[in-house]
Design a protein around this motif. Structure first.
Motif, PDB file in Angstrom:
ATOM      1  N   LEU A 248      -7.123  -5.084  -3.923  1.00 13.28           N
ATOM      2  CA  LEU A 248      -6.212  -4.181  -4.641  1.00 13.28           C
ATOM      3  C   LEU A 248      -6.542  -2.706  -4.379  1.00 13.28           C
ATOM      4  O   LEU A 248      -5.666  -1.840  -4.449  1.00 13.28           O
ATOM      5  CB  LEU A 248      -6.251  -4.499  -6.153  1.00 13.28           C
ATOM      6  CG  LEU A 248      -5.250  -3.775  -7.033  1.00 13.28           C
ATOM      7  CD1 LEU A 248      -3.801  -4.013  -6.587  1.00 13.28           C
ATOM      8  CD2 LEU A 248      -5.407  -4.206  -8.497  1.00 13.28           C
ATOM      9  N   GLU A 249      -7.802  -2.430  -4.049  1.00 13.77           N
ATOM     10  CA  GLU A 249      -8.215  -1.040  -3.778  1.00 13.77           C
ATOM     11  C   GLU A 249      -7.430  -0.439  -2.607  1.00 13.77           C
ATOM     12  O   GLU A 249      -7.357   0.781  -2.458  1.00 13.77           O
ATOM     13  CB  GLU A 249      -9.716  -0.984  -3.446  1.00 13.77           C
ATOM     14  CG  GLU A 249     -10.664  -1.194  -4.627  1.00 13.77           C
ATOM     15  CD  GLU A 249     -10.639  -2.620  -5.181  1.00 13.77           C
ATOM     16  OE1 GLU A 249     -10.221  -3.545  -4.446  1.00 13.77           O
ATOM     17  OE2 GLU A 249     -11.033  -2.792  -6.362  1.00 13.77           O
ATOM     18  N   ARG A 250      -6.842  -1.277  -1.768  1.00 20.94           N
ATOM     19  CA  ARG A 250      -6.085  -0.791  -0.600  1.00 20.94           C
ATOM     20  C   ARG A 250      -4.626  -0.462  -0.936  1.00 20.94           C
ATOM     21  O   ARG A 250      -3.832  -0.136  -0.038  1.00 20.94           O
ATOM     22  CB  ARG A 250      -6.138  -1.829   0.534  1.00 20.94           C
ATOM     23  CG  ARG A 250      -7.512  -1.990   1.141  1.00 20.94           C
ATOM     24  CD  ARG A 250      -7.956  -0.683   1.808  1.00 20.94           C
ATOM     25  NE  ARG A 250      -9.312  -0.767   2.338  1.00 20.94           N
ATOM     26  CZ  ARG A 250      -9.980   0.275   2.774  1.00 20.94           C
ATOM     27  NH1 ARG A 250      -9.439   1.494   2.729  1.00 20.94           N
ATOM     28  NH2 ARG A 250     -11.191   0.136   3.249  1.00 20.94           N
ATOM     29  N   LEU A 251      -4.271  -0.573  -2.207  1.00 21.42           N
ATOM     30  CA  LEU A 251      -2.868  -0.321  -2.594  1.00 21.42           C
ATOM     31  C   LEU A 251      -2.349   1.054  -2.136  1.00 21.42           C
ATOM     32  O   LEU A 251      -1.227   1.137  -1.625  1.00 21.42           O
ATOM     33  CB  LEU A 251      -2.700  -0.495  -4.114  1.00 21.42           C
ATOM     34  CG  LEU A 251      -1.274  -0.344  -4.641  1.00 21.42           C
ATOM     35  CD1 LEU A 251      -0.348  -1.430  -4.088  1.00 21.42           C
ATOM     36  CD2 LEU A 251      -1.247  -0.409  -6.183  1.00 21.42           C
ATOM     37  N   PRO A 252      -3.155   2.147  -2.287  1.00 23.79           N
ATOM     38  CA  PRO A 252      -2.592   3.454  -1.894  1.00 23.79           C
ATOM     39  C   PRO A 252      -2.170   3.497  -0.427  1.00 23.79           C
ATOM     40  O   PRO A 252      -1.066   3.964  -0.113  1.00 23.79           O
ATOM     41  CB  PRO A 252      -3.751   4.428  -2.162  1.00 23.79           C
ATOM     42  CG  PRO A 252      -4.602   3.745  -3.179  1.00 23.79           C
ATOM     43  CD  PRO A 252      -4.480   2.271  -2.913  1.00 23.79           C
ATOM     44  N   GLU A 253      -3.034   2.970   0.499  1.00 22.51           N
ATOM     45  CA  GLU A 253      -2.661   3.001   1.929  1.00 22.51           C
ATOM     46  C   GLU A 253      -1.477   2.078   2.197  1.00 22.51           C
ATOM     47  O   GLU A 253      -0.551   2.416   2.929  1.00 22.51           O
ATOM     48  CB  GLU A 253      -3.816   2.507   2.813  1.00 22.51           C
ATOM     49  CG  GLU A 253      -5.017   3.424   2.840  1.00 22.51           C
ATOM     50  CD  GLU A 253      -6.212   2.740   2.222  1.00 22.51           C
ATOM     51  OE1 GLU A 253      -6.136   2.398   1.018  1.00 22.51           O
ATOM     52  OE2 GLU A 253      -7.215   2.549   2.932  1.00 22.51           O
ATOM     53  N   LEU A 254      -1.522   0.898   1.576  1.00 17.55           N
ATOM     54  CA  LEU A 254      -0.467  -0.086   1.816  1.00 17.55           C
ATOM     55  C   LEU A 254       0.901   0.454   1.384  1.00 17.55           C
ATOM     56  O   LEU A 254       1.916   0.284   2.060  1.00 17.55           O
ATOM     57  CB  LEU A 254      -0.801  -1.369   1.052  1.00 17.55           C
ATOM     58  CG  LEU A 254       0.020  -2.578   1.437  1.00 17.55           C
ATOM     59  CD1 LEU A 254      -0.207  -2.953   2.893  1.00 17.55           C
ATOM     60  CD2 LEU A 254      -0.322  -3.764   0.537  1.00 17.55           C
ATOM     61  N   LEU A 255       0.887   1.146   0.252  1.00 24.65           N
ATOM     62  CA  LEU A 255       2.118   1.716  -0.282  1.00 24.65           C
ATOM     63  C   LEU A 255       2.728   2.722   0.699  1.00 24.65           C
ATOM     64  O   LEU A 255       3.954   2.760   0.904  1.00 24.65           O
ATOM     65  CB  LEU A 255       1.773   2.387  -1.612  1.00 24.65           C
ATOM     66  CG  LEU A 255       2.830   2.678  -2.637  1.00 24.65           C
ATOM     67  CD1 LEU A 255       3.745   1.492  -2.889  1.00 24.65           C
ATOM     68  CD2 LEU A 255       2.149   3.093  -3.954  1.00 24.65           C
ATOM     69  N   ARG A 256       1.866   3.536   1.313  1.00 22.93           N
ATOM     70  CA  ARG A 256       2.368   4.529   2.278  1.00 22.93           C
ATOM     71  C   ARG A 256       2.985   3.840   3.504  1.00 22.93           C
ATOM     72  O   ARG A 256       4.034   4.237   3.980  1.00 22.93           O
ATOM     73  CB  ARG A 256       1.235   5.457   2.744  1.00 22.93           C
ATOM     74  CG  ARG A 256       1.188   6.781   1.998  1.00 22.93           C
ATOM     75  CD  ARG A 256       0.378   6.709   0.775  1.00 22.93           C
ATOM     76  NE  ARG A 256       0.486   7.869  -0.083  1.00 22.93           N
ATOM     77  CZ  ARG A 256       0.119   7.837  -1.366  1.00 22.93           C
ATOM     78  NH1 ARG A 256      -0.316   6.716  -1.921  1.00 22.93           N
ATOM     79  NH2 ARG A 256       0.221   8.913  -2.103  1.00 22.93           N
ATOM     80  N   VAL A 257       2.304   2.790   4.006  1.00 24.35           N
ATOM     81  CA  VAL A 257       2.851   2.061   5.159  1.00 24.35           C
ATOM     82  C   VAL A 257       4.185   1.425   4.767  1.00 24.35           C
ATOM     83  O   VAL A 257       5.158   1.452   5.522  1.00 24.35           O
ATOM     84  CB  VAL A 257       1.856   0.982   5.651  1.00 24.35           C
ATOM     85  CG1 VAL A 257       2.466   0.175   6.796  1.00 24.35           C
ATOM     86  CG2 VAL A 257       0.544   1.612   6.099  1.00 24.35           C
ATOM     87  N   PHE A 258       4.217   0.861   3.563  1.00 21.65           N
ATOM     88  CA  PHE A 258       5.445   0.221   3.067  1.00 21.65           C
ATOM     89  C   PHE A 258       6.595   1.234   3.022  1.00 21.65           C
ATOM     90  O   PHE A 258       7.703   0.958   3.497  1.00 21.65           O
ATOM     91  CB  PHE A 258       5.149  -0.357   1.674  1.00 21.65           C
ATOM     92  CG  PHE A 258       6.319  -0.995   0.984  1.00 21.65           C
ATOM     93  CD1 PHE A 258       6.787  -2.243   1.372  1.00 21.65           C
ATOM     94  CD2 PHE A 258       6.942  -0.364  -0.092  1.00 21.65           C
ATOM     95  CE1 PHE A 258       7.863  -2.846   0.708  1.00 21.65           C
ATOM     96  CE2 PHE A 258       8.005  -0.954  -0.765  1.00 21.65           C
ATOM     97  CZ  PHE A 258       8.465  -2.199  -0.356  1.00 21.65           C
ATOM     98  N   ALA A 259       6.319   2.426   2.486  1.00 23.59           N
ATOM     99  CA  ALA A 259       7.382   3.446   2.366  1.00 23.59           C
ATOM    100  C   ALA A 259       7.896   3.834   3.758  1.00 23.59           C
ATOM    101  O   ALA A 259       9.114   3.953   3.967  1.00 23.59           O
ATOM    102  CB  ALA A 259       6.856   4.671   1.626  1.00 23.59           C
TER     103      ALA A 259
END
Ligand SMILES: Cc1cc2nc3c(=O)[nH]c(=O)nc-3n(C[C@H](O)[C@H](O)[C@H](O)COP(=O)(O)OP(=O)(O)OC[C@H]3O[C@@H](n4cnc5c(N)ncnc54)[C@H](O)[C@@H]3O)c2cc1C
Length: 482
Positions: free
Chosen positions: A242-253
């Protein structure tokens, strides 16, 4: 097709008389005489099972529950309710159950209406009102065709499609309700009606209304839906801590802004409870994840997911070919009855501030009690309506945020509500203020329709159900903007 005044007057008189009736056992005995299916009533040994919806948080206490045997039973039950002044609701599974269903409502279970007819030439499937999404997908497996199935195999095709239907394939083929080809229903006066694009007059308005307006206009007994090409489906889930949420969110956007309409990507923040029902290796662990369904071959799907692969610490790769019959394995949602509290909002954008606020609200260390937080990418064909489309209309917002809380103990209810509020405030600047009807839960804001469309829905309701006998989980009358 207007009810004559004599009918209206008589029904109004019986409503007043019957609701005060001290001895309901007589009216329920009359119901048993009129229908062939099983009638469950308070006091029966199986009453608690019969009345329970899939979402077991909703403690509904209807007048009685009828397992209808066929279309004739639906007509008989509606006419009984008209004669005695009760209301009727169809609730095949209770996935969309809402609070407040009381002792003046007769609940119809449509599980016996199981016919499925697939016409590969015309590219349509006709299903009975008890057919679950999984059963239709299984029937379509290997045909190269799909219907607009969502994440779970458990909701009925009819229940999911009447109020829209956000499918894995909707970016390519649009909202589910616009794929309705024809509908057979029993209206609020117990009349059988068949509706399609060929209908005229009041039937044409009714056909418009049932395609997105929900179950307020008639008890649907059979629905024909268009099928769409799905020669090959590839997809699954990638999971990181879950700690990777910030990076994942950016890739998703970034990735969703450029995705082809054949690709659907949903982002998740999961916090799986340490319960025996949760399978290993998920039990007790938290993940940031993307789930995908791609209408195409593995190689192209892999290429489209490449930007996600640069996010470090990938913990699980569950991608691969997806037989249609296993489509629900992508999101792997529970199918057994579950207590759920839901909150949802459509988002107009995912900008930096929104993403930061979102991570603070539901990311690692946030204290969020929510097992599932989901952002579905919409766009594509969701933004368009076909000529002659139904009441649902387009969804122009590119994302749907959905929050699920599981109040395993009552003390969790206020904790979950507080998290809904916090998360809602965090994304408020990006939220459009609209909530998809299928994702509304207790917090549905019926801001969906324009005033003109709402008036048209109310007129269609008045024509098909002049006595107000039918009652859906999203009543048309409650759709005025708050
Ligand atoms: C785990 C899960 C996953 C989901 N995933 C998706 C998804 O991917 N996409 C999506 O769009 N939605 C999704 N939903 C929402 C779901 O589609 C809606 O709750 C839908 O209304 C469920 O239909 P049902 O018939 O199974 O439920 P029920 O609660 O039994 O019925 C819901 C309502 O539909 C109407 N209705 C049902 N049958 C009839 C009928 N025969 N005649 C008239 N009215 C009828 C009634 O108004 C009833 O109150 C999901 C829900 C859950 C719990």
């Amino acid at each position: 097709m207007n009810a004559d005044n004599t009918t209206l007057d008589r029904a109004e008189a019986t409503v007043a008389a019957t609701l005060d009736h001290p001895d309901r056992s007589q009216v329920l005995a009359d119901l048993r005489r009129r229908v062939a299916g099983t009638v469950h009533t308070p006091g029966d040994p199986d009453w608690d099972v019969a009345r329970m919806p899939w979402n077991v948080v909703v403690d509904q206490q209807p007048l009685a529950v009828v397992d209808v045997r066929d279309e004739g039973d639906v007509r008989a039950a509606v006419r009984w309710a008209v004669d005695l002044g009760f209301q009727v609701t169809a609730q095949p599974t209770g996935h969309g159950a809402v609070h407040g269903l009381g002792g003046d409502v007769l609940l119809l279970r449509t599980g016996a209406l199981q016919d499925i007819v697939v016409d590969e030439q015309r590219r349509t499937a006709t299903v009975g009102a008890g057919v679950k999404a999984g059963a239709l997908l299984a029937a379509l497996d290997g045909t190269g065709l799909t219907f607009l199935a969502g994440s779970s195999s458990d909701p009925t095709v009819v229940g999911m499609t009447l109020t829209g239907g956000i499918s894995w394939f909707g970016r390519a083929y649009g909202i589910g309700s616009d794929s309705i080809v024809s509908v057979e229903l029993v209206d609020g006066l117990g009349r059988h009606r068949t509706l399609s694009a060929a209908s005229h007059g009041p039937d044409a308005d009714l056909f418009w209304a049932v395609r997105g307006g929900g179950g307020d206009f008639g008890v649907v007994t059979r629905m024909e839906v268009a099928l769409h090409p799905a020669p090959h489906v590839w997809g699954g889930r990638l999971l990181w801590p879950l700690e990777r949420l910030p990076e994942l969110l950016r890739v998703f956007a970034r990735s969703t802004a450029e995705a082809p309409e054949t690709l659907s990507t949903w982002l998740h923040a999961y916090q799986f409870p340490p319960l025996p029902e949760v399978p290993e290796p998920f039990r007790g662990r938290s993940f940031a994840s993307v789930a995908v369904a791609f209408l195409g071959e593995a190689e192209e799907g892999e290429r489209l997911l490449a930007p996600y692969r640069v996010v470090p610490d990938l913990a699980m790769d569950l991608t691969g070919d997806v037989p249609l019959a296993e489509l629900d394995g992508i999101a792997a949602e529970p199918t057994d009855p579950t207590p759920g509290m839901e909150w949802s909002q459509l988002l107009s954008r995912l900008d930096e501030d929104t993403m930061d606020a979102f991570v603070r609200a539901v990311g690692a260390g946030s204290g969020s009690p929510l097992p599932v937080v989901q952002v579905r990418h919409l766009g594509g064909a969701f933004t368009r309506t076909p000529d002659g489309g139904g009441a649902h209309g387009p969804v122009r917002e590119p994302y749907n945020l959905f929050l699920l809380g599981i109040p395993a103990v009552p003390e969790l209810v206020p904790v979950i509500e507080a998290c809904f509020e916090r998360t809602g405030a965090a994304v408020a600047d990006a939220a459009s203020g609209r909530t998809l009807l299928n994702f509304g839960g207790a917090h549905a804001r019926s801001t969906w329709w324009s005033d003109a469309d709402r008036e048209r829905l109310v007129r269609a309701k008045g024509e098909s159900d002049p006595l107000g006998t039918l009652r859906s989980n999203r009543p048309v009358e409650a759709t005025t903007a708050p």
